[in-house]
Write a protein that holds these residues in place. Structure first.
Motif, short mmCIF file in Angstrom:
data_model
loop_
_atom_site.label_atom_id
_atom_site.label_comp_id
_atom_site.label_asym_id
_atom_site.label_seq_id
_atom_site.Cartn_x
_atom_site.Cartn_y
_atom_site.Cartn_z
N MET A 159 -5.85 63.71 -1.25
CA MET A 159 -5.52 63.09 -2.53
C MET A 159 -4.45 63.87 -3.29
O MET A 159 -4.32 65.08 -3.13
CB MET A 159 -6.77 63.00 -3.41
CG MET A 159 -7.78 62.00 -2.93
SD MET A 159 -9.15 61.91 -4.08
CE MET A 159 -10.09 63.35 -3.65
N VAL A 184 -11.11 67.23 4.91
CA VAL A 184 -9.91 66.60 4.35
C VAL A 184 -8.89 66.51 5.47
O VAL A 184 -8.50 67.52 6.06
CB VAL A 184 -9.33 67.44 3.18
CG1 VAL A 184 -8.04 66.81 2.67
CG2 VAL A 184 -10.34 67.56 2.05
N THR A 191 -19.66 73.72 -0.99
CA THR A 191 -19.19 75.08 -0.74
C THR A 191 -18.28 75.12 0.48
O THR A 191 -18.37 74.25 1.35
CB THR A 191 -20.39 76.03 -0.50
OG1 THR A 191 -19.92 77.29 -0.04
CG2 THR A 191 -21.39 75.48 0.50
N GLY A 213 -13.48 75.88 -7.65
CA GLY A 213 -13.49 77.14 -6.95
C GLY A 213 -14.61 77.20 -5.91
O GLY A 213 -15.12 76.17 -5.46
N SER A 250 -17.59 72.25 3.32
CA SER A 250 -16.26 71.77 3.69
C SER A 250 -15.84 72.42 5.00
O SER A 250 -15.96 73.63 5.16
CB SER A 250 -15.26 72.12 2.59
OG SER A 250 -15.68 71.53 1.39
N1 SAM Z 1 -14.74 75.49 -2.61
C1 SAM Z 1 -15.70 74.47 -2.35
C2 SAM Z 1 -15.33 73.69 -1.12
O1 SAM Z 1 -14.20 73.79 -0.65
O2 SAM Z 1 -16.19 72.98 -0.63
C3 SAM Z 1 -15.91 73.53 -3.52
C4 SAM Z 1 -14.72 73.10 -4.33
S1 SAM Z 1 -13.53 72.11 -3.47
C5 SAM Z 1 -12.31 71.82 -4.71
C6 SAM Z 1 -14.41 70.56 -3.34
C7 SAM Z 1 -13.91 69.61 -2.28
O3 SAM Z 1 -12.64 69.13 -2.66
C8 SAM Z 1 -13.75 70.22 -0.90
O4 SAM Z 1 -14.49 69.47 0.04
C9 SAM Z 1 -12.27 70.10 -0.64
O5 SAM Z 1 -11.99 69.93 0.72
C10 SAM Z 1 -11.90 68.91 -1.48
N2 SAM Z 1 -10.47 68.85 -1.82
C11 SAM Z 1 -9.72 69.83 -2.38
N3 SAM Z 1 -8.44 69.41 -2.58
C12 SAM Z 1 -8.40 68.12 -2.12
C13 SAM Z 1 -7.38 67.13 -2.06
N4 SAM Z 1 -6.14 67.35 -2.50
N5 SAM Z 1 -7.69 65.92 -1.56
C14 SAM Z 1 -8.96 65.66 -1.12
N6 SAM Z 1 -9.96 66.54 -1.18
C15 SAM Z 1 -9.69 67.77 -1.66
#
Ligand code: SAM
Ligand code: SF4
Ligand code: SF4
Length: 335
Positions: free
Chosen positions: A196, A166, A101, A73, A124
């Motif tokens: 991913m 991403v 974050t 989250g 991100s």
């Molecule tokens: N909400 C925060 C953020 O977006 O930075 C922290 C949690 S988020 C789940 C952590 C990281 O996972 C983020 O940089 C996001 O871009 C990446 N992420 C989420 N889903 C993804 C996916 N399917 N493939 C690759 N990276 C992913």
């Protein structure tokens, strides 16, 4: 010496999800059609308290964990997060507390987090274009708010801020060079992450992955870069540097060039389950043991035994056979 898993990997890093809630609905992580009004997020009492997180982190540190990353989250939605950071800083054995974050709430929180002792920050950011940013986050928050948050973080004294992007084929490839230009200008380290197949609801397919090698080639045409090896603990990112001295670039080729052999990370979900791989279907319910009266010694023994049994290497095995397997969602595991 801490435990080694069945593939001889140590336990060095822990990602702690402090909430399963998020104010964004990035389609690759929490697509709105699945995480809309009716979705049931965890209740307050299901989420680990700061006391419980600290207790587990102390035990993990006793088994060799040196780095803790707070995530979600959206971790900045968790009330009083700087207090947790300040208390984590007191845990013996930890070398580094970091945070990932979406940046939308950083303007008010960057300084308190810095003052609490947060060592590093990853934000991100998938696009420098306001419309594509909106599409890639599906949020009411605009790009400006994240850019303001980044400014606040720099002003608060954070150095070497990382930006995570991403990439998805046909969605934000046009942002590769603008993001690189922005990061070079501001002195941030940009990292491109291959999309991913985490979870089962984000519509992943291999064709939607933009390979890291393609990104490197594109950037090299604009600004010459060279790969280098960074000493230190196992690292998931390929490190590149700009030959003109404008800093570093990271490529995380989780799909096209997996790095499971160096994976020394455990993950703790907001409701207190231990996951030994981003692609695990189930975690070990540490909260139940804790709330059931387990002692620190019991918990340490449990964790150690679990780590020793660990044999995950999903990305190296990714294939048609793994495509339909059940697995937990990214917002639950915290990336
Ligand atoms: N909400 C925060 C953020 O977006 O930075 C922290 C949690 S988020 C789940 C952590 C990281 O996972 C983020 O940089 C996001 O871009 C990446 N992420 C989420 N889903 C993804 C996916 N399917 N493939 C690759 N990276 C992913
Ligand atoms: Fe929220 Fe981060 Fe997932 Fe986007 S990637 S929906 S910001 S948890
Ligand atoms: Fe680690 Fe699992 Fe990712 Fe491999 S697939 S790098 S074991 S989290």
């Amino acid at each position: 010496m801490g435990p080694r898993d069945s593939l001889s990997r140590p336990l060095k890093a822990l990602r702690v999800s402090v909430t399963d809630r998020c104010n964004f609905r990035c389609p690759y992580c929490m697509p709105r059609e699945n995480f809309g009004e009716g979705f049931r997020f965890l209740d307050r009492k299901e989420i680990l308290s700061f006391e419980e997180i600290l207790r587990l982190v102390r035990i993990f540190a006793g088994l060799g964990v040196e780095k803790v990353r707070l995530t979600g989250g959206e971790p900045l939605l968790r009330k009083d997060l700087p207090q947790l950071v300040a208390r984590l800083k007191q845990v013996e054995g930890l070398r580094e507390i970091t945070l990932t974050t979406n940046g939308s709430l950083l303007t008010g929180l960057a300084l308190p987090l810095k003052q609490a002792g947060l060592d590093r920050l990853t934000v991100s950011l998938d696009s420098m274009d306001p419309d594509r940013f909106r599409a890639s986050t599906d949020a009411t928050v605009g790009l400006d708010q994240v850019l303001d948050g980044l400014e606040s973080a720099s002003t608060a004294g954070f150095k070497g801020i990382k930006l995570n992007c991403v990439l998805r084929r046909g969605v934000n490839e046009a942002d590769i060079l603008p993001l690189a230009a922005f990061a070079r200008d501001k002195g941030h380290t940009l990292r491109f992450i291959e999309f991913m197949d985490v979870g089962t609801r984000n519509g992943w397919c291999l064709e939607s992955v933009v390979p890291a090698a393609e990104v490197a080639a594109l950037i090299a045409r604009q600004w010459p870069i060279q790969r280098f090896w960074k000493p230190g603990p196992n690292c998931v990112a390929q490190h590149w540097q700009y030959l003109d001295g404008a800093g570093e670039l990271g490529l995380i080729a989780s799909v096209t060039e997996p790095f499971c052999s160096g994976c020394d990370r455990a993950r703790l979900s907001a409701d207190g389950a231990l996951y030994t791989c981003l692609f695990a279907a189930e975690g070990m319910d540490l909260k139940a043991f804790m709330r059931g009266g387990a002692s620190d010694g019991d918990l340490a023994a449990l964790l150690e035994a679990r780590w020793k049994r660990r044999d995950d290497r999903y990305s190296e095995l990714r294939s048609a056979q793994t495509a339909g397997l059940p697995r937990a969602e990214m917002f639950h595991l915290g990336g």
